[in-house]
Design a protein around this motif. Structure first.
Motif, mmCIF file in Angstrom:
data_model
loop_
_atom_site.group_PDB
_atom_site.id
_atom_site.type_symbol
_atom_site.label_atom_id
_atom_site.label_comp_id
_atom_site.label_asym_id
_atom_site.label_seq_id
_atom_site.Cartn_x
_atom_site.Cartn_y
_atom_site.Cartn_z
ATOM 1 N N GLN A 168 1.860 13.824 4.289
ATOM 2 C CA GLN A 168 0.626 13.035 4.079
ATOM 3 C C GLN A 168 0.478 12.551 2.935
ATOM 4 N N THR A 169 0.694 13.530 1.938
ATOM 5 C CA THR A 169 0.325 13.038 0.673
ATOM 6 C C THR A 169 1.050 11.869 0.215
ATOM 7 N N GLN A 170 2.571 11.769 0.285
ATOM 8 C CA GLN A 170 3.603 10.698 0.368
ATOM 9 C C GLN A 170 2.865 9.614 1.109
ATOM 10 N N LEU A 171 2.687 9.668 2.363
ATOM 11 C CA LEU A 171 2.172 8.950 3.151
ATOM 12 C C LEU A 171 1.012 7.926 2.237
ATOM 13 N N VAL A 174 2.275 5.906 -0.461
ATOM 14 C CA VAL A 174 2.868 4.718 0.196
ATOM 15 C C VAL A 174 2.031 3.593 0.443
ATOM 16 N N GLN A 175 0.836 4.215 1.258
ATOM 17 C CA GLN A 175 -0.008 3.076 1.585
ATOM 18 C C GLN A 175 -0.893 2.698 0.498
ATOM 19 N N GLU A 176 -1.182 3.242 -0.699
ATOM 20 C CA GLU A 176 -1.932 2.893 -1.873
ATOM 21 C C GLU A 176 -0.786 1.845 -2.600
ATOM 22 N N LEU A 180 -1.820 -2.048 -3.282
ATOM 23 C CA LEU A 180 -1.538 -2.396 -4.848
ATOM 24 C C LEU A 180 -0.622 -3.717 -4.813
ATOM 25 N N CYS A 181 0.419 -3.587 -3.781
ATOM 26 C CA CYS A 181 1.529 -4.582 -3.700
ATOM 27 C C CYS A 181 0.920 -5.839 -3.118
ATOM 28 N N LYS A 182 -0.068 -5.664 -2.227
ATOM 29 C CA LYS A 182 -0.699 -6.830 -1.773
ATOM 30 C C LYS A 182 -1.745 -7.498 -2.684
ATOM 31 N N LYS A 183 -2.351 -6.741 -3.346
ATOM 32 C CA LYS A 183 -3.360 -7.049 -4.356
ATOM 33 C C LYS A 183 -2.420 -7.806 -5.453
#
Length: 187
Positions: A168-171, A174-176, A180-183
């Motif tokens: 979950q932490t890794q997920l 990854v989501q963060e 950040l990549c989208k931004k």
């Protein structure tokens, strides 16, 4: 009429011996005494043979009684030899009762059978003790294995929970990172 026929020499010898046969110390009386003595000896020998046969029959009967009584005890001894921990005490009591019942009938072999009984009881007790110790050891090993399995199961649950938490932490990371990549791509 009063004349005797002529005698041969052999007849004369017999004629001379006749007075000896009639007298109290003559060979005829000795022969009768000899026959009486031999007859008494034969009767005594017959009586002794009969007594010996009677004694042998009594001894055989006694031996059969002793053997039968000993066999009865030995049958119970065989059961004691094969005793399990759960049947040992009852069979020991049965053996003691059998010995008490047959003790007098065993006669001269009672001590031998008693010694056999002691040896069998000692061997059976040792075997029962060994079986009990083996079972206790197996129980301890099973308990240890069960404890090890529980410990491994608890560790597995902890590991799964930690893995879920880490996942979950890794997920989240990854989501963060995707956000950040989208931004960065939007900017």
């Amino acid at each position: 009429v009063g004349v005797r026929p002529a005698m041969k020499p052999h007849d004369l010898q017999m004629e001379r011996k006749k007075p000896e046969l009639i007298g109290p110390g003559g060979p005829h009386n000795n022969r009768i005494e000899e026959l009486r003595r031999k007859s008494a000896e034969a009767e005594e020998a017959q009586r002794k043979r009969q007594e010996e046969m009677k004694r042998n029959r009594e001894e055989d009967l006694q031996r059969r009684k002793e053997t039968t009584a000993a066999t009865n005890v030995r049958k119970v001894l065989a059961k004691v030899r094969a005793a399990r921990p759960d049947t040992y005490d009852a069979l020991r009591v049965q053996l003691e009762e059998s010995i008490a019942t047959n003790l007098e009938a065993m006669g001269s072999i009672a001590s031998k059978v008693g010694q056999e009984a002691e040896e069998v009881l000692q061997a059976a007790q040792t075997r029962i003790d060994d079986l009990n110790e083996q079972r206790a050891q197996e129980d301890r090993e099973r308990a240890e294995q069960e404890k090890q399995r529980k410990h491994e199961a608890e560790n597995s649950v902890k590991f799964v929970e930690e893995a879920k938490s880490d996942a979950q932490t890794q997920l989240k990371k990854v989501q963060e990172a995707e956000e950040l990549c989208k931004k960065v791509q939007e900017a």
